[in-house]
Design a protein around this motif. Structure first.
Motif, PDB file in Angstrom:
ATOM      1  N   UNK A 118       0.797  -1.218   0.000  1.00  0.00           N
ATOM      2  CA  UNK A 118       0.000   0.000   0.000  1.00  0.00           C
ATOM      3  C   UNK A 118       0.831   1.269   0.000  1.00  0.00           C
ATOM      4  N   UNK A 119       1.879   1.303   0.827  1.00  0.00           N
ATOM      5  CA  UNK A 119       2.716   2.504   0.912  1.00  0.00           C
ATOM      6  C   UNK A 119       3.447   2.741  -0.413  1.00  0.00           C
ATOM      7  N   UNK A 120       3.977   1.676  -1.002  1.00  0.00           N
ATOM      8  CA  UNK A 120       4.680   1.818  -2.280  1.00  0.00           C
ATOM      9  C   UNK A 120       3.754   2.360  -3.367  1.00  0.00           C
ATOM     10  N   UNK A 121       2.571   1.769  -3.485  1.00  0.00           N
ATOM     11  CA  UNK A 121       1.627   2.227  -4.504  1.00  0.00           C
ATOM     12  C   UNK A 121       1.151   3.654  -4.221  1.00  0.00           C
ATOM     13  N   UNK A 122       0.932   3.981  -2.953  1.00  0.00           N
ATOM     14  CA  UNK A 122       0.499   5.324  -2.599  1.00  0.00           C
ATOM     15  C   UNK A 122       1.546   6.368  -2.916  1.00  0.00           C
ATOM     16  N   UNK A 123       2.815   6.056  -2.661  1.00  0.00           N
ATOM     17  CA  UNK A 123       3.898   6.982  -2.972  1.00  0.00           C
ATOM     18  C   UNK A 123       4.001   7.227  -4.480  1.00  0.00           C
ATOM     19  N   UNK A 174      -6.221  -5.626   2.598  1.00  0.00           N
ATOM     20  CA  UNK A 174      -5.926  -4.528   3.532  1.00  0.00           C
ATOM     21  C   UNK A 174      -5.021  -3.454   2.959  1.00  0.00           C
ATOM     22  N   UNK A 175      -4.275  -3.743   1.904  1.00  0.00           N
ATOM     23  CA  UNK A 175      -3.277  -2.794   1.404  1.00  0.00           C
ATOM     24  C   UNK A 175      -3.908  -1.500   0.900  1.00  0.00           C
ATOM     25  N   UNK A 207      14.309   8.406  -5.609  1.00  0.00           N
ATOM     26  CA  UNK A 207      15.015   8.936  -4.433  1.00  0.00           C
ATOM     27  C   UNK A 207      14.165   9.964  -3.709  1.00  0.00           C
ATOM     28  N   UNK A 208      13.490  10.808  -4.464  1.00  0.00           N
ATOM     29  CA  UNK A 208      12.673  11.845  -3.840  1.00  0.00           C
ATOM     30  C   UNK A 208      11.518  11.240  -3.041  1.00  0.00           C
ATOM     31  N   UNK A 209      10.857  10.240  -3.598  1.00  0.00           N
ATOM     32  CA  UNK A 209       9.704   9.647  -2.905  1.00  0.00           C
ATOM     33  C   UNK A 209      10.123   8.862  -1.668  1.00  0.00           C
ATOM     34  N   UNK A 210      11.166   8.054  -1.805  1.00  0.00           N
ATOM     35  CA  UNK A 210      11.519   7.158  -0.700  1.00  0.00           C
ATOM     36  C   UNK A 210      12.502   7.771   0.305  1.00  0.00           C
ATOM     37  N   UNK A 211      13.269   8.779  -0.108  1.00  0.00           N
ATOM     38  CA  UNK A 211      14.227   9.391   0.814  1.00  0.00           C
ATOM     39  C   UNK A 211      13.722  10.694   1.410  1.00  0.00           C
ATOM     40  N   UNK A 212      12.880  11.413   0.663  1.00  0.00           N
ATOM     41  CA  UNK A 212      12.422  12.717   1.135  1.00  0.00           C
ATOM     42  C   UNK A 212      10.962  12.682   1.626  1.00  0.00           C
ATOM     43  N   UNK A 213      10.088  12.034   0.849  1.00  0.00           N
ATOM     44  CA  UNK A 213       8.661  12.051   1.195  1.00  0.00           C
ATOM     45  C   UNK A 213       8.314  10.987   2.230  1.00  0.00           C
ATOM     46  N   UNK A 214       8.798   9.769   2.036  1.00  0.00           N
ATOM     47  CA  UNK A 214       8.427   8.658   2.934  1.00  0.00           C
ATOM     48  C   UNK A 214       8.659   8.967   4.413  1.00  0.00           C
ATOM     49  N   UNK A 215       9.823   9.521   4.816  1.00  0.00           N
ATOM     50  CA  UNK A 215      10.009   9.820   6.245  1.00  0.00           C
ATOM     51  C   UNK A 215       8.959  10.782   6.807  1.00  0.00           C
TER      52      UNK A 215
END
Length: 301
Positions: A118-123, A174-175, A207-215
Motif C-alpha cells: 500500500x505505501x509503495x503504490x500510494x507513494x 488490507x493494502x 530517491x525523492x519519494x523514498x528518501x524525502x517524502x516517505x520519512x
C-alpha cells in the motif's frame, strides 16, 4: 572552504538530531499523560509476554496440541484450571496463551505485507500523478468497496483453509487503506520547498519519494498500523471461527469460540474466555493507537 562546508554540515546534522530528540521526548511525555494509552501499552505488553513465554507459563502446555483428557472434560474454572477445560479436557488458559502467538503473528505478517504494498503504490501514485495515479487509485477504490472479511473469505475459499492462506488473504484486502492514506499525504506535501529542492538538485523520482517524502508520512502510517493491528486480529479470529483459519488442533481464539458456541448455556467458559482474550487484544491496540494519534496529531480516517 571545504572545511567550513564540512563543519556546517556536521553542525546541521547535530541540530537536526537534537530536534528529533526533543520531539521524541515531547511525544513520550504527551503519550504518558494519556492514561488510556498507558493502559493500552500495558495490555499489549502483557499480550506479547504471554505469546513469547507461553510454553513456560502455560499450566498445561501439552494441551496446545492434539491431546485429549476426557476424564477432566468440561470442568468449570477452578484452582487447577483457572479458565476451565473444553469438551475434550484441554486447559483453556493454556490454549489461549498459545493462541496469542498466532494472533500476534497474524497481525504482524498481514500488516507488513499490506503496508509494503500500500505505501509503495500510494507513494508512486501521489508523486507521479497523471494516468499512473488514476489507474492505481481506481484499483484501490475497487478493493476499498469490498468488505475485507468478504474478500478474505473469497481468497481463502479459492486457495484453501490454512493459517498462511488466511494471512495472505487478509493482507490482499488490507493494502488499499494504506495506498489511499499515503497518496493523500503525498499530494499534500509534494509541492513543499524541500521536495522542490530535491528536484532542483537532480534527484530521481525514486530517491525523492523514498528518501524525502516517505520519512514525512511515517507518523500517520504508524498510527493506522497500531489501530489496524486489533482489527486484523479480530478479522483473523472471525475467519478461524468459520473454520477458514489454522486447522485443529492448532489453538486459535476464533476456533475456540466456535467450539464453545454450542455450549454457552451449560459450559459458558469455553467460549467466553477466548472472546475476552480477543477483546483484550483489540482494546489494547486501540488505546495505543488513540494515544499515538493525539501525539502525532494526525487523522487516519
Amino acid at each position: 572552504m571545504a572545511t567550513e562546508t564540512g563543519g556546517a554540515t556536521i553542525e546541521s546534522n547535530d541540530t537536526a538530531r537534537q530536534e528529533r530528540i526533543k520531539q521524541f521526548k515531547r511525544g513520550a511525555r504527551s503519550f504518558a499523560q494519556n492514561r488510556l494509552s498507558v493502559v493500552g501499552l500495558s495490555m499489549v505488553l502483557v499480550l506479547v509476554f504471554a505469546a513469547i513465554f507461553a510454553p513456560f507459563i502455560a499450566p498445561y502446555p501439552e494441551d496446545a496440541g492434539a491431546g485429549v483428557n476426557f476424564d477432566r472434560a468440561s470442568q468449570p474454572p477452578s484452582i487447577d484450571h483457572p479458565m476451565g477445560t473444553d469438551t475434550t479436557g484441554r486447559d483453556i488458559l493454556s490454549r489461549i496463551l498459545f493462541g496469542s502467538r498466532l494472533s500476534l503473528m497474524m497481525g504482524v505478517v498481514v500488516l507488513s505485507i499490506a503496508i509494503s504494498i500500500g505505501v509503495t503504490l500510494g507513494l508512486v501514485a501521489g508523486y507521479l500523478g497523471g494516468w499512473v495515479n488514476t489507474v492505481i487509485m481506481r484499483v484501490t477504490d475497487i478493493f476499498l468497496a469490498i468488505p475485507p472479511t468478504l474478500l478474505a473469505m473469497a481468497v481463502v475459499a479459492a486457495t484453501g483453509a490454512s493459517l498462511v492462506n488466511v494471512m495472505v488473504a487478509i493482507a490482499f484486502s488490507w493494502w488499499s487503506w494504506y495506498a489511499r492514506l499515503v497518496q493523500g499525504e503525498v499530494l499534500s506535501i509534494k509541492e513543499d520547498e524541500f521536495i522542490e529542492s530535491s528536484r532542483a538538485l537532480g534527484a530521481s523520482w525514486l530517491r525523492t519519494t523514498f528518501k524525502e517524502i516517505l520519512p514525512n508520512v511515517v507518523s500517520p502510517i504508524t498510527v493506522k498500523a497500531t489501530l489496524d493491528m486489533g482489527f486484523v486480529i479480530l478479522v483473523g479470529a472471525g475467519l478461524s471461527f468459520l473454520g477458514l483459519g489454522a486447522q485443529p488442533p492448532t489453538p486459535t481464539w476464533g476456533a475456540m469460540i466456535a467450539q464453545g458456541r454450542n455450549y454457552v448455556t451449560s459450559y459458558w467458559w469455553i467460549a467466553v474466555f477466548p472472546g475476552l482474550a480477543i477483546s483484550f487484544a483489540v482494546l489494547g491496540f486501540n488505546f495505543i493507537g488513540d494515544g499515538l494519534r493525539d501525539v502525532f496529531d494526525v487523522d487516519v480516517n
